[in-house]
Design an enzyme around this catalytic site. Structure first.
Site, short mmCIF file in Angstrom:
data_model
loop_
_atom_site.label_atom_id
_atom_site.label_comp_id
_atom_site.label_asym_id
_atom_site.label_seq_id
_atom_site.Cartn_x
_atom_site.Cartn_y
_atom_site.Cartn_z
N ASP A 134 0.82 -1.21 0.00
CA ASP A 134 0.00 0.00 0.00
C ASP A 134 0.86 1.27 0.00
OD1 ASP A 134 -2.37 1.40 0.00
OD2 ASP A 134 -2.60 1.35 2.18
N LEU A 138 11.35 -19.84 -4.05
CA LEU A 138 10.36 -19.03 -3.34
C LEU A 138 9.03 -19.19 -4.06
CD1 LEU A 138 9.60 -16.55 -1.44
CD2 LEU A 138 10.20 -15.10 -3.38
N HIS A 168 2.22 3.02 -9.02
CA HIS A 168 2.01 1.57 -9.15
C HIS A 168 3.21 0.93 -9.87
CE1 HIS A 168 -1.87 2.02 -7.43
NE2 HIS A 168 -2.41 2.64 -8.46
C1 IPE Z 1 -5.33 -2.64 0.18
O1 IPE Z 1 -5.06 -1.29 0.00
C2 IPE Z 1 -5.30 -3.35 -1.14
C3 IPE Z 1 -3.99 -3.45 -1.79
C4 IPE Z 1 -2.86 -3.01 -1.33
C5 IPE Z 1 -4.01 -4.11 -3.05
P1 IPE Z 1 -6.21 -0.20 -0.18
O2 IPE Z 1 -5.51 1.08 -0.44
O3 IPE Z 1 -7.18 -0.65 -1.21
O4 IPE Z 1 -6.92 -0.21 1.23
P2 IPE Z 1 -7.78 0.90 1.97
O5 IPE Z 1 -8.82 1.37 0.99
O6 IPE Z 1 -6.85 1.99 2.35
O7 IPE Z 1 -8.35 0.20 3.17
C1 IPE Z 2 -1.74 0.18 -3.24
O1 IPE Z 2 -1.49 1.54 -3.34
C2 IPE Z 2 -2.00 -0.45 -4.59
C3 IPE Z 2 -3.40 -0.81 -4.81
C4 IPE Z 2 -4.36 -0.73 -3.94
C5 IPE Z 2 -3.74 -1.31 -6.12
P1 IPE Z 2 -2.67 2.61 -3.32
O2 IPE Z 2 -3.06 2.90 -4.74
O3 IPE Z 2 -3.77 2.19 -2.43
O4 IPE Z 2 -1.91 3.86 -2.72
P2 IPE Z 2 -2.49 4.93 -1.69
O5 IPE Z 2 -3.00 4.16 -0.51
O6 IPE Z 2 -3.58 5.66 -2.41
O7 IPE Z 2 -1.32 5.79 -1.37
MG MG Z 3 -4.11 2.46 -0.45
#
Ligand code: IPE
Ligand code: IPE
Ligand code: MG
Length: 267
Positions: free
Chosen positions: A39, A150, A56
């Site tokens: 995240d 792995l 990403h």
């Molecule tokens: C969790 O992150 C999902 C992934 C990292 C793929 P999110 O960014 O979607 O989670 P919330 O919305 O902050 O809970």
């Molecule tokens: C995690 O990063 C990747 C996915 C959920 C696909 P985010 O896109 O949620 O990044 P933030 O949380 O907005 O910084």
């Molecule tokens: Mg996120």
């Protein structure tokens, strides 16, 4: 190309040697399965004035490095949360770029993953994904079956509740067919109907980005996992952070509701 050279340059400064190493205790207590909620990509990009998709891309680049650290430390399984069943709520453009990035990640790293001996597996509602993603998954899975350094499990279109619903549905079908009596149902029956029943529960779950929640990740499997949270955003999560997490994990006493190894007189 979704992983432009500019991203590598941005990632470089934090690759310097950090000085922190695994403790002796940690080397003797390497977690078998580490799971990561990758995240913070969006915030990483915003801080640099870049579009979210660049965050990403940087996150995907970091995943490949993360696999190398797992191999270096002797970790057998890693499950990484890459796309949740709730992430479809994001703008269409972002969802499309995540699907595209998934396919590009394998085009870019397939050879290296093969050389490193990484076996690829996937969990989630695969049939709902675009054909290009499903095809990439099939290829990665079948071509890596014999690799054994792995196991990299990518949770994609994954939701912990959805997984439990899937298991429940299958068990209800067994009951209807007379193959299972409701009173015979055990935890093992449910575990056996999860997406990847042979993968052990995660010992350690890491969530960078400062959020203190599971966001629907591995709900069933995390019953006795240890957690490690940090403010660092996933693209900046380095070998140094990983070592800190493993050292911390190794210093904890796992009890599973009973006594710790020490208390039981084991070493
Ligand atoms: C969790 O992150 C999902 C992934 C990292 C793929 P999110 O960014 O979607 O989670 P919330 O919305 O902050 O809970
Ligand atoms: C995690 O990063 C990747 C996915 C959920 C696909 P985010 O896109 O949620 O990044 P933030 O949380 O907005 O910084
Ligand atoms: Mg996120």
């Amino acid at each position: 190309m979704a992983l432009p050279e500019a991203i590598f340059k941005l990632l470089k400064p934090r690759r310097k040697a950090s000085g922190i190493e695994l403790t002796r205790e940690a080397m003797a207590n390497i977690p078998r399965h580490v799971a990561v909620i990758m995240d913070g990509n969006g915030r990483w990009a915003r801080k640099r004035g870049l579009p979210r998709r660049s965050g990403h891309s940087a996150g995907a680049e970091n995943l490949h490095e993360f696999c190398q650290w797992c191999i270096e430390f002797g970790i057998s399984y890693t499950t990484v949360f890459a796309f949740s069943t709730e992430n479809w709520q994001r703008p269409q453009q972002e969802v499309d770029s995540l699907m595209k990035l998934f396919v590009e990640f394998f085009a870019r790293y397939e050879e290296e993953l093969a050389a490193e001996g990484v076996r690829l597996r996937f969990c989630g509602e695969i049939a709902e994904l675009p054909q290009s993603v499903q095809e990439t998954m099939r290829k990665a899975e079948t071509s890596s079956l014999q690799r054994n350094t792995l196991q990299l499990v990518i949770a994609f279109n994954y939701g912990g509740r959805r997984e439990i619903v899937k298991a429940t549905r299958e068990l209800l079908t067994d009951c209807q067919a007379g193959e299972l009596e409701p009173e015979e149902l055990t935890e093992e029956h449910i575990s056996a109907r999860l997406y990847l029943p042979d993968v052990p529960d995660p010992d350690l779950i890491i969530r960078p980005s400062g959020e203190l929640r599971l966001s629907n990740f591995l709900l069933w499997q995390s019953a006795y996992s240890e957690f490690w949270f940090a403010k660092v955003l996933w693209p900046d999560f380095s070998r140094h952070h990983f070592i800190a997490a493993i050292n911390d994990y190794a210093s904890r006493q796992r009890r599973y509701g009973g006594l710790s190894k020490e208390e039981r007189g084991e070493k």
